[in-house]
Design a protein around this motif. Structure first.
Motif, PDB file in Angstrom:
ATOM      1  N   THR A 117      27.131  28.436  19.135  1.00 49.46           N
ATOM      2  CA  THR A 117      26.222  29.399  18.521  1.00 49.46           C
ATOM      3  C   THR A 117      25.320  28.713  17.502  1.00 49.46           C
ATOM      4  O   THR A 117      24.107  28.968  17.458  1.00 49.46           O
ATOM      5  CB  THR A 117      27.026  30.530  17.843  1.00 49.46           C
ATOM      6  OG1 THR A 117      27.868  31.166  18.820  1.00 49.46           O
ATOM      7  CG2 THR A 117      26.090  31.571  17.249  1.00 49.46           C
ATOM      8  N   MET A 118      25.893  27.821  16.698  1.00 46.82           N
ATOM      9  CA  MET A 118      25.074  27.078  15.738  1.00 46.82           C
ATOM     10  C   MET A 118      24.053  26.202  16.454  1.00 46.82           C
ATOM     11  O   MET A 118      22.898  26.098  16.019  1.00 46.82           O
ATOM     12  CB  MET A 118      25.975  26.223  14.837  1.00 46.82           C
ATOM     13  CG  MET A 118      26.749  27.021  13.809  1.00 46.82           C
ATOM     14  SD  MET A 118      27.593  25.981  12.583  1.00 46.82           S
ATOM     15  CE  MET A 118      28.938  25.315  13.566  1.00 46.82           C
ATOM     16  N   GLU A 119      24.470  25.594  17.554  1.00 42.80           N
ATOM     17  CA  GLU A 119      23.551  24.747  18.321  1.00 42.80           C
ATOM     18  C   GLU A 119      22.376  25.566  18.844  1.00 42.80           C
ATOM     19  O   GLU A 119      21.213  25.144  18.759  1.00 42.80           O
ATOM     20  CB  GLU A 119      24.302  24.088  19.484  1.00 42.80           C
ATOM     21  CG  GLU A 119      23.447  23.159  20.324  1.00 42.80           C
ATOM     22  CD  GLU A 119      24.215  22.563  21.501  1.00 42.80           C
ATOM     23  OE1 GLU A 119      23.756  21.542  22.037  1.00 42.80           O
ATOM     24  OE2 GLU A 119      25.262  23.127  21.894  1.00 42.80           O
ATOM     25  N   GLU A 120      22.656  26.754  19.365  1.00 41.62           N
ATOM     26  CA  GLU A 120      21.600  27.594  19.926  1.00 41.62           C
ATOM     27  C   GLU A 120      20.662  28.107  18.833  1.00 41.62           C
ATOM     28  O   GLU A 120      19.433  28.152  19.029  1.00 41.62           O
ATOM     29  CB  GLU A 120      22.223  28.773  20.682  1.00 41.62           C
ATOM     30  CG  GLU A 120      22.953  28.390  21.960  1.00 41.62           C
ATOM     31  CD  GLU A 120      22.012  27.895  23.048  1.00 41.62           C
ATOM     32  OE1 GLU A 120      20.795  28.160  22.963  1.00 41.62           O
ATOM     33  OE2 GLU A 120      22.491  27.237  23.991  1.00 41.62           O
ATOM     34  N   ILE A 121      21.211  28.518  17.693  1.00 37.42           N
ATOM     35  CA  ILE A 121      20.358  28.993  16.596  1.00 37.42           C
ATOM     36  C   ILE A 121      19.481  27.855  16.077  1.00 37.42           C
ATOM     37  O   ILE A 121      18.297  28.037  15.782  1.00 37.42           O
ATOM     38  CB  ILE A 121      21.220  29.599  15.471  1.00 37.42           C
ATOM     39  CG1 ILE A 121      21.843  30.916  15.951  1.00 37.42           C
ATOM     40  CG2 ILE A 121      20.384  29.839  14.212  1.00 37.42           C
ATOM     41  CD1 ILE A 121      22.797  31.544  14.962  1.00 37.42           C
ATOM     42  N   ASN A 122      20.074  26.675  15.981  1.00 38.23           N
ATOM     43  CA  ASN A 122      19.322  25.498  15.557  1.00 38.23           C
ATOM     44  C   ASN A 122      18.148  25.241  16.495  1.00 38.23           C
ATOM     45  O   ASN A 122      17.018  24.998  16.062  1.00 38.23           O
ATOM     46  CB  ASN A 122      20.250  24.285  15.532  1.00 38.23           C
ATOM     47  CG  ASN A 122      19.923  23.297  14.429  1.00 38.23           C
ATOM     48  OD1 ASN A 122      19.334  23.645  13.420  1.00 38.23           O
ATOM     49  ND2 ASN A 122      20.321  22.059  14.616  1.00 38.23           N
ATOM     50  N   ASP A 123      18.424  25.304  17.802  1.00 40.54           N
ATOM     51  CA  ASP A 123      17.367  25.076  18.796  1.00 40.54           C
ATOM     52  C   ASP A 123      16.294  26.168  18.739  1.00 40.54           C
ATOM     53  O   ASP A 123      15.100  25.891  18.933  1.00 40.54           O
ATOM     54  CB  ASP A 123      17.974  25.020  20.203  1.00 40.54           C
ATOM     55  CG  ASP A 123      18.790  23.763  20.442  1.00 40.54           C
ATOM     56  OD1 ASP A 123      18.692  22.825  19.628  1.00 40.54           O
ATOM     57  OD2 ASP A 123      19.548  23.720  21.436  1.00 40.54           O
ATOM     58  N   MET A 124      16.716  27.396  18.480  1.00 41.15           N
ATOM     59  CA  MET A 124      15.769  28.508  18.426  1.00 41.15           C
ATOM     60  C   MET A 124      14.815  28.380  17.236  1.00 41.15           C
ATOM     61  O   MET A 124      13.608  28.646  17.347  1.00 41.15           O
ATOM     62  CB  MET A 124      16.524  29.845  18.316  1.00 41.15           C
ATOM     63  CG  MET A 124      15.611  31.047  18.127  1.00 41.15           C
ATOM     64  SD  MET A 124      16.526  32.527  17.652  1.00 41.15           S
ATOM     65  CE  MET A 124      17.407  32.852  19.164  1.00 41.15           C
ATOM     66  N   LEU A 125      15.348  27.962  16.084  1.00 41.92           N
ATOM     67  CA  LEU A 125      14.547  27.929  14.862  1.00 41.92           C
ATOM     68  C   LEU A 125      13.755  26.640  14.704  1.00 41.92           C
ATOM     69  O   LEU A 125      12.822  26.583  13.892  1.00 41.92           O
ATOM     70  CB  LEU A 125      15.450  28.134  13.640  1.00 41.92           C
ATOM     71  CG  LEU A 125      16.104  29.506  13.532  1.00 41.92           C
ATOM     72  CD1 LEU A 125      17.015  29.565  12.321  1.00 41.92           C
ATOM     73  CD2 LEU A 125      15.058  30.608  13.454  1.00 41.92           C
ATOM     74  N   MET A 136      22.137  18.170  12.730  1.00 39.28           N
ATOM     75  CA  MET A 136      23.292  17.856  13.570  1.00 39.28           C
ATOM     76  C   MET A 136      22.843  17.716  15.010  1.00 39.28           C
ATOM     77  O   MET A 136      21.832  18.266  15.426  1.00 39.28           O
ATOM     78  CB  MET A 136      24.344  18.961  13.465  1.00 39.28           C
ATOM     79  CG  MET A 136      23.863  20.315  13.979  1.00 39.28           C
ATOM     80  SD  MET A 136      25.116  21.605  13.863  1.00 39.28           S
ATOM     81  CE  MET A 136      24.354  22.918  14.810  1.00 39.28           C
ATOM     82  N   ASP A 137      23.614  16.954  15.779  1.00 38.83           N
ATOM     83  CA  ASP A 137      23.390  16.827  17.216  1.00 38.83           C
ATOM     84  C   ASP A 137      24.744  16.948  17.906  1.00 38.83           C
ATOM     85  O   ASP A 137      25.411  15.952  18.175  1.00 38.83           O
ATOM     86  CB  ASP A 137      22.727  15.490  17.546  1.00 38.83           C
ATOM     87  CG  ASP A 137      22.404  15.368  19.037  1.00 38.83           C
ATOM     88  OD1 ASP A 137      22.603  16.362  19.761  1.00 38.83           O
ATOM     89  OD2 ASP A 137      21.972  14.293  19.463  1.00 38.83           O
ATOM     90  N   PRO A 192      23.746  12.878   4.653  1.00 39.70           N
ATOM     91  CA  PRO A 192      23.932  12.696   6.092  1.00 39.70           C
ATOM     92  C   PRO A 192      25.398  12.580   6.502  1.00 39.70           C
ATOM     93  O   PRO A 192      25.756  12.917   7.625  1.00 39.70           O
ATOM     94  CB  PRO A 192      23.175  11.388   6.383  1.00 39.70           C
ATOM     95  CG  PRO A 192      23.101  10.689   5.068  1.00 39.70           C
ATOM     96  CD  PRO A 192      22.996  11.777   4.043  1.00 39.70           C
ATOM     97  N   GLY A 193      26.254  12.117   5.604  1.00 40.24           N
ATOM     98  CA  GLY A 193      27.667  11.978   5.951  1.00 40.24           C
ATOM     99  C   GLY A 193      28.363  13.291   6.216  1.00 40.24           C
ATOM    100  O   GLY A 193      29.458  13.316   6.790  1.00 40.24           O
ATOM    101  N   GLU A 194      27.740  14.392   5.801  1.00 41.69           N
ATOM    102  CA  GLU A 194      28.350  15.698   6.014  1.00 41.69           C
ATOM    103  C   GLU A 194      28.002  16.282   7.384  1.00 41.69           C
ATOM    104  O   GLU A 194      28.456  17.364   7.725  1.00 41.69           O
ATOM    105  CB  GLU A 194      27.911  16.666   4.905  1.00 41.69           C
ATOM    106  CG  GLU A 194      28.375  16.224   3.520  1.00 41.69           C
ATOM    107  CD  GLU A 194      28.019  17.245   2.448  1.00 41.69           C
ATOM    108  OE1 GLU A 194      27.698  18.399   2.802  1.00 41.69           O
ATOM    109  OE2 GLU A 194      28.059  16.896   1.260  1.00 41.69           O
TER     110      GLU A 194
END
Length: 219
Positions: A117-125, A136-137, A192-194
């Motif tokens: 879900t986070m991946e999809e929201i990231n891609d949407m925004l 994140m990747d 970035p380490g997080e």
């Protein structure tokens, strides 16, 4: 951490403690790993341990990542409530559903749903913000977990993530809110380490047949 995310954190802590005490998930991998897709390349030495450590890291990132996505969406005037509540509900059901089996295996489907879900929201925004909202990747990590879950369950969780996405999808972003969200995001770019690539950190790779043949010919 708010009560919402503390509940998820407590659930994760119990699962990790159960694995450390009994090692049930790691033992189960001796039967699972031979059936993973051939493109997934694991370290040859103690692959079950590597996958177990990878899964623990994958799961442990969820409360922090979700909370930060929640905060950024709030800064942008976006309603993250439906996403948060459904993921929270999925985690809160675990002890009742499997009181004696609570461990990494019982929490992995909830973790996959949260990450997808986070991946999809990231891609949407990303097109709206001009950059990923969360740095994140998770693609490789999600593909590995998908293999661990099995295609049938993974497809069901992908469908649920799509339902969540439809409830979340913003019609538009107010320009001032968009700027606020991007400024909020910049706080995370300095740490970035997080936002690790769990698969790469655990020496887990995807290798296509073409790449594998090319590598073999180069020796």
């Amino acid at each position: 951490m708010s009560d919402h995310y503390q509940l998820i954190q407590d659930c994760i802590d119990r699962a990790v403690a159960a694995e450390q005490a009994r090692g049930r998930f790691r033992r189960s991998l001796h039967d699972t790993l031979p059936n993973l897709h051939r493109s997934i390349h694991l370290p040859q030495r103690d692959a079950p341990l590597h996958i177990t450590c990878f899964v623990i890291r994958y799961i442990q990132a969820i409360p922090t990542w979700l909370k930060r996505l929640d905060q950024m969406c709030d800064a942008g005037g976006l309603n993250f409530h439906p996403v948060r509540e459904l993921i929270l509900h999925s985690f809160s059901e675990i002890p009742e559903r499997q009181p004696h089996e609570h461990g990494l295996g019982s929490i992995l489907d909830e973790a996959y749903l949260a990450h997808r879900t986070m991946e999809e929201i990231n891609d949407m925004l990303q097109p709206l913000c001009g950059t990923p909202l969360l740095p994140m990747d998770p693609m490789v990590a999600n593909l590995v977990v998908r293999e661990l879950l099995g295609e049938t369950l993974a497809c069901q969780l992908d469908d649920l993530a799509e339902v969540l996405l439809q409830r979340f999808e913003p019609a538009e972003l107010d320009p001032a809110r968009l700027v606020s969200m991007i400024l909020h995001k910049q706080r995370y770019d300095d740490a970035p380490g997080e936002w690790p690539d769990f698969a790469q950190h655990m020496q887990i790779e995807l290798r296509t047949p073409t790449l594998t043949r090319h590598m073999d010919l180069s020796h």
